[in-house]
Design a protein around this motif. Structure first.
Motif, mmCIF file in Angstrom:
data_model
loop_
_atom_site.group_PDB
_atom_site.id
_atom_site.type_symbol
_atom_site.label_atom_id
_atom_site.label_comp_id
_atom_site.label_asym_id
_atom_site.label_seq_id
_atom_site.Cartn_x
_atom_site.Cartn_y
_atom_site.Cartn_z
ATOM 1 N N PHE A 1 -25.339 23.503 6.601
ATOM 2 C CA PHE A 1 -23.438 23.992 7.734
ATOM 3 C C PHE A 1 -23.803 22.633 8.034
ATOM 4 C CE2 PHE A 1 -22.268 25.657 11.999
ATOM 5 C CZ PHE A 1 -21.517 26.019 10.886
ATOM 6 N N LEU A 2 -22.429 21.711 8.057
ATOM 7 C CA LEU A 2 -22.416 20.672 9.135
ATOM 8 C C LEU A 2 -21.521 21.062 9.724
ATOM 9 C CD1 LEU A 2 -22.599 16.672 8.194
ATOM 10 C CD2 LEU A 2 -20.619 18.371 9.272
ATOM 11 N N PHE A 3 -21.631 20.615 10.943
ATOM 12 C CA PHE A 3 -20.853 21.050 11.957
ATOM 13 C C PHE A 3 -20.285 20.151 12.601
ATOM 14 C CE2 PHE A 3 -19.512 22.082 16.894
ATOM 15 C CZ PHE A 3 -17.947 23.276 16.842
ATOM 16 N N SER A 4 -19.012 19.336 12.510
ATOM 17 C CA SER A 4 -18.413 18.102 12.953
ATOM 18 C C SER A 4 -18.121 18.396 14.584
ATOM 19 C CB SER A 4 -17.644 17.898 11.817
ATOM 20 O OG SER A 4 -16.114 18.242 12.262
ATOM 21 N N PHE B 1 -18.460 23.343 -2.142
ATOM 22 C CA PHE B 1 -17.954 23.339 -0.692
ATOM 23 C C PHE B 1 -17.049 23.445 -0.154
ATOM 24 C CE2 PHE B 1 -19.659 19.851 -3.078
ATOM 25 C CZ PHE B 1 -20.220 19.612 -2.596
ATOM 26 N N ILE B 2 -16.859 24.042 1.153
ATOM 27 C CA ILE B 2 -16.138 24.607 1.934
ATOM 28 C C ILE B 2 -15.997 23.895 3.170
ATOM 29 C CG2 ILE B 2 -15.504 27.407 3.267
ATOM 30 C CD1 ILE B 2 -17.546 28.534 1.391
ATOM 31 N N PHE B 3 -14.829 23.807 3.195
ATOM 32 C CA PHE B 3 -13.970 23.178 4.632
ATOM 33 C C PHE B 3 -13.348 24.255 5.703
ATOM 34 C CE2 PHE B 3 -15.347 20.082 1.997
ATOM 35 C CZ PHE B 3 -15.735 18.757 2.194
ATOM 36 N N THR B 4 -13.572 24.558 6.856
ATOM 37 C CA THR B 4 -12.607 24.986 8.145
ATOM 38 C C THR B 4 -12.346 24.791 8.942
ATOM 39 O OG1 THR B 4 -12.936 27.258 8.316
ATOM 40 C CG2 THR B 4 -15.359 26.971 7.995
ATOM 41 N N ALA B 5 -11.268 25.092 9.637
ATOM 42 C CA ALA B 5 -11.950 25.190 11.221
ATOM 43 C C ALA B 5 -12.557 25.892 11.799
ATOM 44 C CB ALA B 5 -10.378 24.844 11.700
ATOM 45 N N ASP B 6 -12.944 25.400 13.114
ATOM 46 C CA ASP B 6 -13.423 25.911 14.128
ATOM 47 C C ASP B 6 -12.484 27.321 14.814
ATOM 48 O OD1 ASP B 6 -13.256 24.382 15.347
ATOM 49 O OD2 ASP B 6 -14.835 23.987 16.550
ATOM 50 N N GLN C 1 -11.352 30.906 20.595
ATOM 51 C CA GLN C 1 -10.669 29.488 21.146
ATOM 52 C C GLN C 1 -12.016 28.237 21.309
ATOM 53 O OE1 GLN C 1 -7.196 29.840 23.815
ATOM 54 N NE2 GLN C 1 -6.217 30.660 22.024
ATOM 55 N N ARG C 2 -12.897 28.760 21.126
ATOM 56 C CA ARG C 2 -14.251 28.189 21.333
ATOM 57 C C ARG C 2 -15.067 27.677 20.083
ATOM 58 N NH1 ARG C 2 -16.045 28.390 26.257
ATOM 59 N NH2 ARG C 2 -17.537 25.663 25.763
ATOM 60 N N SER C 3 -15.589 26.476 20.327
ATOM 61 C CA SER C 3 -15.931 26.586 18.766
ATOM 62 C C SER C 3 -18.015 27.087 18.371
ATOM 63 C CB SER C 3 -16.945 24.516 18.420
ATOM 64 O OG SER C 3 -15.914 24.641 19.152
ATOM 65 N N PHE C 4 -18.183 27.729 19.038
ATOM 66 C CA PHE C 4 -19.687 28.582 18.893
ATOM 67 C C PHE C 4 -18.552 29.952 18.948
ATOM 68 C CE2 PHE C 4 -18.109 29.037 24.034
ATOM 69 C CZ PHE C 4 -18.443 31.269 23.584
ATOM 70 N N GLU C 5 -17.474 30.542 18.649
ATOM 71 C CA GLU C 5 -16.880 31.876 18.327
ATOM 72 C C GLU C 5 -16.278 31.266 17.002
ATOM 73 O OE1 GLU C 5 -14.976 33.044 22.819
ATOM 74 O OE2 GLU C 5 -13.558 32.093 20.625
ATOM 75 N N GLY C 6 -15.640 30.419 16.557
ATOM 76 C CA GLY C 6 -15.473 29.716 15.570
ATOM 77 C C GLY C 6 -16.927 29.643 14.634
ATOM 78 N N VAL C 7 -17.832 28.955 14.560
ATOM 79 C CA VAL C 7 -19.096 29.050 14.213
ATOM 80 C C VAL C 7 -19.659 30.102 13.997
ATOM 81 C CG1 VAL C 7 -21.342 28.183 14.295
ATOM 82 C CG2 VAL C 7 -19.991 26.977 14.956
ATOM 83 N N GLN C 8 -19.389 30.819 14.569
ATOM 84 C CA GLN C 8 -19.920 32.485 14.284
ATOM 85 C C GLN C 8 -19.038 33.341 13.244
ATOM 86 O OE1 GLN C 8 -21.457 35.136 17.738
ATOM 87 N NE2 GLN C 8 -19.155 36.857 17.338
ATOM 88 N N ALA C 9 -18.179 33.191 13.535
ATOM 89 C CA ALA C 9 -17.291 33.687 12.471
ATOM 90 C C ALA C 9 -17.306 33.846 11.347
ATOM 91 C CB ALA C 9 -15.663 33.543 13.044
ATOM 92 N N VAL C 10 -17.412 32.227 11.313
ATOM 93 C CA VAL C 10 -17.830 31.163 9.583
ATOM 94 C C VAL C 10 -19.319 31.857 8.744
ATOM 95 C CG1 VAL C 10 -18.243 29.437 8.135
ATOM 96 C CG2 VAL C 10 -16.358 30.008 10.021
#
Length: 203
Positions: A133-136, A192-197, A19-28
């Protein structure tokens, strides 16, 4: 996003890794979700993990990590370094406004359009393979007012008007980026891969 969903591949069964952005970035970027009792990349993770940036760079690819927030936000600068990305950019590197925002500074986590166009400019005419890699961040609360022409069709008194407006703005920004990318020699050879964090709200 609807257009890309029609033209691409959609994975509807998707589970948030945290539930935190840095957790999602790490997983991706690593395939490793945040685990209880295990530090994340922003906290000094020492597990042996695949360094996707270093792998790509070792194969001769240009590697770019960019985020719409400021460079040090969420310590993503250290995450990019830990994963071996050579180039790293933040909000400070896309300082020129491309739209007439009611209050650009109200976008606490940066401007998606400027970030995406900044990445597009860095990739204009690129002939080498690349991993970007782009984090919006424009869709992150608190929701800032978007230019009137990019507001959603929801009425002003709708309880989620602000959220829908920033989603509409982000979706438009993606469309502008993709249209620019379509003009590039690398477009047809790029995935191109689009995913939520993470989830929108914890329930």
């Amino acid at each position: 996003m609807d257009r890309m969903a029609r033209e691409g591949v959609v994975f509807p069964n998707f589970y948030a890794s945290g539930q935190r952005s840095f957790e999602g970035v790490q997983a991706v970027l690593t395939g490793l979700p945040a685990l209880p009792g295990v530090p994340t990349l922003t906290e000094g993770l020492t597990l042996r993990i695949a360094r996707v940036g270093a792998i790509a760079a070792g194969a001769g690819a240009r590697t770019i990590f960019t985020q719409s927030a400021r460079r040090a936000s969420l310590r993503l600068d250290s995450v990019a370094h830990a994963l071996g990305f050579v180039e790293y950019y933040g909000r400070e590197d896309n300082a020129r406004l491309l739209l007439d925002y009611p209050d650009a500074e109200a976008f606490r986590y940066g401007l998606d359009h400027e970030t995406m166009q900044g990445l597009a400019a860095r990739l204009d005419g690129e002939s080498r393979p690349f991993l970007a890699f782009l984090f919006s961040g424009s869709t992150h609360a608190p929701y800032a007012p978007v230019p009137p022409a990019l507001q959603s069709h929801y009425p002003a008194d709708h309880p989620d008007k602000g959220l829908y407006d920033v989603i509409h703005y982000a979706d438009w920004s993606i469309g502008q980026f993709m249209e620019r990318a379509r003009q590039q020699p690398w477009f047809d050879d790029t995935v191109f891969i689009f995913t939520a964090d993470h989830t929108h709200r914890a329930r």
